[in-house]
Design a protein around this motif. Structure first.
Motif, mmCIF file in Angstrom:
data_model
loop_
_atom_site.group_PDB
_atom_site.id
_atom_site.type_symbol
_atom_site.label_atom_id
_atom_site.label_comp_id
_atom_site.label_asym_id
_atom_site.label_seq_id
_atom_site.Cartn_x
_atom_site.Cartn_y
_atom_site.Cartn_z
ATOM 1 N N ASP A 59 -1.475 0.771 18.161
ATOM 2 C CA ASP A 59 -0.227 1.455 18.555
ATOM 3 C C ASP A 59 1.037 0.778 17.997
ATOM 4 O OD1 ASP A 59 1.931 2.885 19.228
ATOM 5 O OD2 ASP A 59 1.283 2.935 21.425
ATOM 6 N N LEU A 60 1.646 1.253 16.912
ATOM 7 C CA LEU A 60 2.920 0.629 16.121
ATOM 8 C C LEU A 60 4.243 0.326 16.931
ATOM 9 C CD1 LEU A 60 2.048 1.845 12.454
ATOM 10 C CD2 LEU A 60 1.409 -0.446 13.503
ATOM 11 N N ALA A 61 4.080 1.159 18.234
ATOM 12 C CA ALA A 61 5.401 1.296 18.729
ATOM 13 C C ALA A 61 6.046 -0.093 19.215
ATOM 14 C CB ALA A 61 5.258 2.084 20.065
ATOM 15 N N GLY A 62 5.069 -1.045 19.324
ATOM 16 C CA GLY A 62 5.378 -2.395 19.910
ATOM 17 C C GLY A 62 5.413 -3.275 18.909
ATOM 18 N N ILE A 63 5.188 -2.917 17.599
ATOM 19 C CA ILE A 63 5.270 -3.773 16.582
ATOM 20 C C ILE A 63 6.568 -4.059 15.945
ATOM 21 C CG2 ILE A 63 4.396 -4.233 14.143
ATOM 22 C CD1 ILE A 63 2.409 -4.814 16.538
ATOM 23 N N ALA A 64 7.105 -5.206 15.992
ATOM 24 C CA ALA A 64 8.593 -5.456 15.376
ATOM 25 C C ALA A 64 8.648 -5.563 14.126
ATOM 26 C CB ALA A 64 9.252 -6.526 16.213
ATOM 27 N N ALA A 65 7.662 -6.009 13.139
ATOM 28 C CA ALA A 65 7.930 -6.284 11.782
ATOM 29 C C ALA A 65 6.223 -6.590 11.136
ATOM 30 C CB ALA A 65 8.440 -7.614 11.510
ATOM 31 N N PRO B 115 0.736 -1.174 0.023
ATOM 32 C CA PRO B 115 0.123 0.110 -0.167
ATOM 33 C C PRO B 115 0.967 1.245 -0.121
ATOM 34 C CG PRO B 115 0.159 -0.973 2.083
ATOM 35 C CD PRO B 115 0.710 -1.981 1.311
ATOM 36 N N THR B 116 0.510 2.316 -0.584
ATOM 37 C CA THR B 116 1.144 3.457 -0.657
ATOM 38 C C THR B 116 1.516 3.986 0.800
ATOM 39 O OG1 THR B 116 -0.855 4.773 -0.672
ATOM 40 C CG2 THR B 116 -0.034 4.177 -2.807
ATOM 41 N N TRP B 117 0.693 3.922 1.921
ATOM 42 C CA TRP B 117 1.140 4.098 3.048
ATOM 43 C C TRP B 117 2.172 3.399 3.937
ATOM 44 C CZ3 TRP B 117 -0.702 0.595 6.224
ATOM 45 C CH2 TRP B 117 -1.781 -0.055 5.864
ATOM 46 N N ALA B 118 2.678 2.048 3.249
ATOM 47 C CA ALA B 118 3.650 1.526 3.737
ATOM 48 C C ALA B 118 4.738 2.289 4.295
ATOM 49 C CB ALA B 118 3.927 0.488 2.913
ATOM 50 N N HIS C 148 11.463 1.883 12.819
ATOM 51 C CA HIS C 148 12.065 0.561 13.674
ATOM 52 C C HIS C 148 11.349 -0.681 13.092
ATOM 53 C CE1 HIS C 148 8.242 1.154 15.964
ATOM 54 N NE2 HIS C 148 8.429 0.238 16.008
ATOM 55 N N ILE C 149 10.066 -0.688 12.376
ATOM 56 C CA ILE C 149 9.548 -1.769 11.885
ATOM 57 C C ILE C 149 10.042 -2.274 10.657
ATOM 58 C CG2 ILE C 149 7.414 -2.590 11.232
ATOM 59 C CD1 ILE C 149 5.919 -0.545 12.705
ATOM 60 N N ALA C 150 10.615 -3.600 10.661
ATOM 61 C CA ALA C 150 10.893 -4.230 9.553
ATOM 62 C C ALA C 150 9.912 -4.744 8.732
ATOM 63 C CB ALA C 150 11.819 -5.714 10.099
ATOM 64 N N ASP D 178 11.975 -17.051 12.292
ATOM 65 C CA ASP D 178 13.362 -16.578 12.690
ATOM 66 C C ASP D 178 13.712 -15.546 11.607
ATOM 67 O OD1 ASP D 178 13.172 -18.454 14.639
ATOM 68 O OD2 ASP D 178 14.386 -19.983 13.708
ATOM 69 N N GLN D 179 13.256 -15.569 10.729
ATOM 70 C CA GLN D 179 13.633 -14.293 9.687
ATOM 71 C C GLN D 179 13.370 -12.975 10.334
ATOM 72 O OE1 GLN D 179 11.433 -14.571 6.174
ATOM 73 N NE2 GLN D 179 12.720 -13.084 5.021
ATOM 74 N N LEU D 180 12.527 -12.640 11.135
ATOM 75 C CA LEU D 180 12.033 -11.299 11.404
ATOM 76 C C LEU D 180 12.482 -10.820 12.977
ATOM 77 C CD1 LEU D 180 8.433 -11.801 10.818
ATOM 78 C CD2 LEU D 180 10.002 -10.841 9.257
ATOM 79 N N PRO D 181 12.763 -9.768 13.325
ATOM 80 C CA PRO D 181 13.308 -9.376 14.638
ATOM 81 C C PRO D 181 12.177 -9.933 15.536
ATOM 82 C CG PRO D 181 12.318 -7.487 13.450
ATOM 83 C CD PRO D 181 12.447 -8.767 12.614
ATOM 84 N N PRO D 182 12.926 -10.030 16.947
ATOM 85 C CA PRO D 182 11.937 -10.391 17.949
ATOM 86 C C PRO D 182 10.763 -9.567 18.162
ATOM 87 C CG PRO D 182 14.240 -10.727 18.562
ATOM 88 C CD PRO D 182 14.154 -9.982 17.264
ATOM 89 N N GLY D 183 9.842 -10.122 18.760
ATOM 90 C CA GLY D 183 8.727 -9.191 18.995
ATOM 91 C C GLY D 183 7.261 -9.476 18.249
ATOM 92 N N PRO D 184 6.106 -8.624 18.509
ATOM 93 C CA PRO D 184 5.036 -8.803 17.965
ATOM 94 C C PRO D 184 4.933 -8.670 16.124
ATOM 95 C CG PRO D 184 4.656 -7.738 20.006
ATOM 96 C CD PRO D 184 6.133 -7.835 19.724
#
Length: 433
Positions: free
Chosen positions: A334-340, A146-149, A155-157, A168-174
């Motif tokens: 809230d995207l603050a806690g989203i890792a990827a 999406p255009t808003w990505a 900080h979000i992968a 395992d390819q993604l950083p730790p977290g939600p």
């Protein structure tokens, strides 16, 4: 397989672009007709099955659906579901069952009419000509975001489902997964089973039960002839329909998003935009969960009618009852806690290599115009597209029939018959029904 070399200035009776299952199937028919041809494969034969799927990927159709020309699945588990590496080996092995002339590492970059008939094709190995060209590159070329990505916090992968391999390819977290087609739901499940906190933005995709009344639902549908129903009977809008989600993992089972929610997966409606580090959603979650269930139950209705009409002795099975409903429609995350974020929002076709032929060959929405694979330009055809002719066309189940038809039409045309592509007045066919 016979490795082929593309030589600048060479001419072939037929050029097949794409070395996946559709291109190989086309080659099998051409070899049987003793037609001079070469298959161009940009990468390596069947590589998408190995390089474009995640580690835990399985087919969602039973193995017995896998049947290429003169090459049906003959393994030990016809009602099971091959994993990624098994599918790759099966398709790659097909190329070695006949003398397929494949030039790996060679891409077609431009096609143009050839003076006097046929085509000239610019490739990464030089300019070649051909009497006929078959595009066997599928319909899913460029991953969509999406255009808003770009507005997501730094900080979000972010990866597309096409790039996803394992948790395992993604950083730790939600992890937030956006999209609930076949890939999105299975990736969300893969992450969830690995112990990740998963947030899932649910779309309009339908679902299907894995089994019903003693058999796999897709086996019932095949027996009922549903996969043989031509797109002309359903309307061209079916080309845009999303496949029903289900999984072949661990021997096959339903994907019930409500059950995942009850176990802790966080579900949301359609994601729309990012504002100050917050992702906003439309209040569509309940509606779209109901829609997916309704489609699954309607398929069971069809199966019930078939069992009754054919007087089949099949066990009676209780119908599905929703195990969870959203108490509220979540509107923000809230995207603050989203890792990827894993984007599973589809692909865009890229037919730029058709060059000046594109206005004749593509409709106003960018879809190839064709009648059972034959384009309006004599000698140019398509195979391997979803709904090329039937629901089975984009699946292993229908490729043999589609490529046999196109090969026969090319042979008839080369022998002097009229090319049976769409007429000019058929440029914008209305959707039926």
């Amino acid at each position: 397989m016979r490795p082929a070399t593309v030589r600048d200035g060479a001419h072939h009776d037929v050029l097949v672009v794409g070395g996946g299952q559709a291109g190989l199937s086309m080659s099998r028919h051409l070899v049987g007709q003793d037609v001079d041809h070469v298959v161009l494969e940009r990468d390596t034969v069947a590589h998408e099955w190995r390089d474009g799927r995640w580690d835990a990927f399985t087919l969602v159709t039973p193995n017995w659906h896998c049947r290429l020309p003169a090459y049906p699945y003959d393994g030990p588990d016809p009602n099971g579901f091959m994993g990624r590496d098994e599918v790759y080996s099966w398709v790659r092995g097909y190329a070695d069952t006949f003398d397929a002339p494949v030039a790996e590492g060679v891409a077609a970059t431009r096609i143009a009419p050839r003076p006097g008939g046929g085509f000239v094709v610019q490739t990464t190995a030089g300019l070649v000509s051909a009497g006929a060209v078959v595009a066997a590159v599928g319909g899913y070329h460029r991953p969509v975001l999406p255009t808003w990505a770009q507005d997501l916090p730094e900080h979000i992968a972010q990866i597309h489902s096409h790039e996803y391999r394992s948790p395992d390819q993604l950083p730790p977290g939600p992890v937030l997964v956006v999209g609930t087609g076949q890939s999105g739901t299975q990736i969300a499940e893969d992450l969830f089973l690995a112990g990740r906190q998963v947030h899932l933005s649910v779309g309009r995709a339908p679902r299907v039960a894995r089994t019903y009344r003693g058999r796999d639902c897709m086996t019932w549908l095949a027996e009922m002839g549903v996969y043989d129903l031509p797109v002309a009977a359903r309307g061209l809008a079916k080309r845009e329909s999303t496949n029903h989600y289900v999984t072949g993992r661990d021997g096959g089972r339903d994907i019930d998003l409500r059950a995942f929610a009850r176990r802790g997966m966080r579900l949301y409606g359609r994601a729309t935009t990012v504002e100050k580090g917050t992702l906003r959603f439309e209040p569509t979650l309940g509606r779209d969960l109901d829609h997916a269930d309704a489609v699954a139950e309607s398929i069971k209705d069809d199966i019930d009618r078939w069992i009754s009409s054919e007087q089949i002795d099949a066990p009676v099975e209780a119908r599905y009852t929703p195990v969870w409903r959203p108490e509220v429609e979540p509107e923000r995350l809230d995207l603050a806690g989203i890792a990827a974020v894993v984007w599973s929002v589809g692909f865009r076709a890229d037919w730029s290599w058709l060059g000046d032929l594109a206005p004749e060959v593509l409709d106003h929405e960018g879809h190839p115009r064709h009648v059972r694979g034959l384009s309006p330009v004599p000698g140019l055809s398509f195979v391997g597209l979803p709904w090329l002719h039937t629901w089975g066309s984009g699946r292993f189940l229908g490729i043999a029939q589609d490529t046999a038809h196109v090969a026969a039409e090319i042979a008839a045309w080369r022998a002097g018959s009229t090319w049976a592509g769409p007429a000019e007045q058929a440029l914008d066919l209305p959707a039926a029904g």
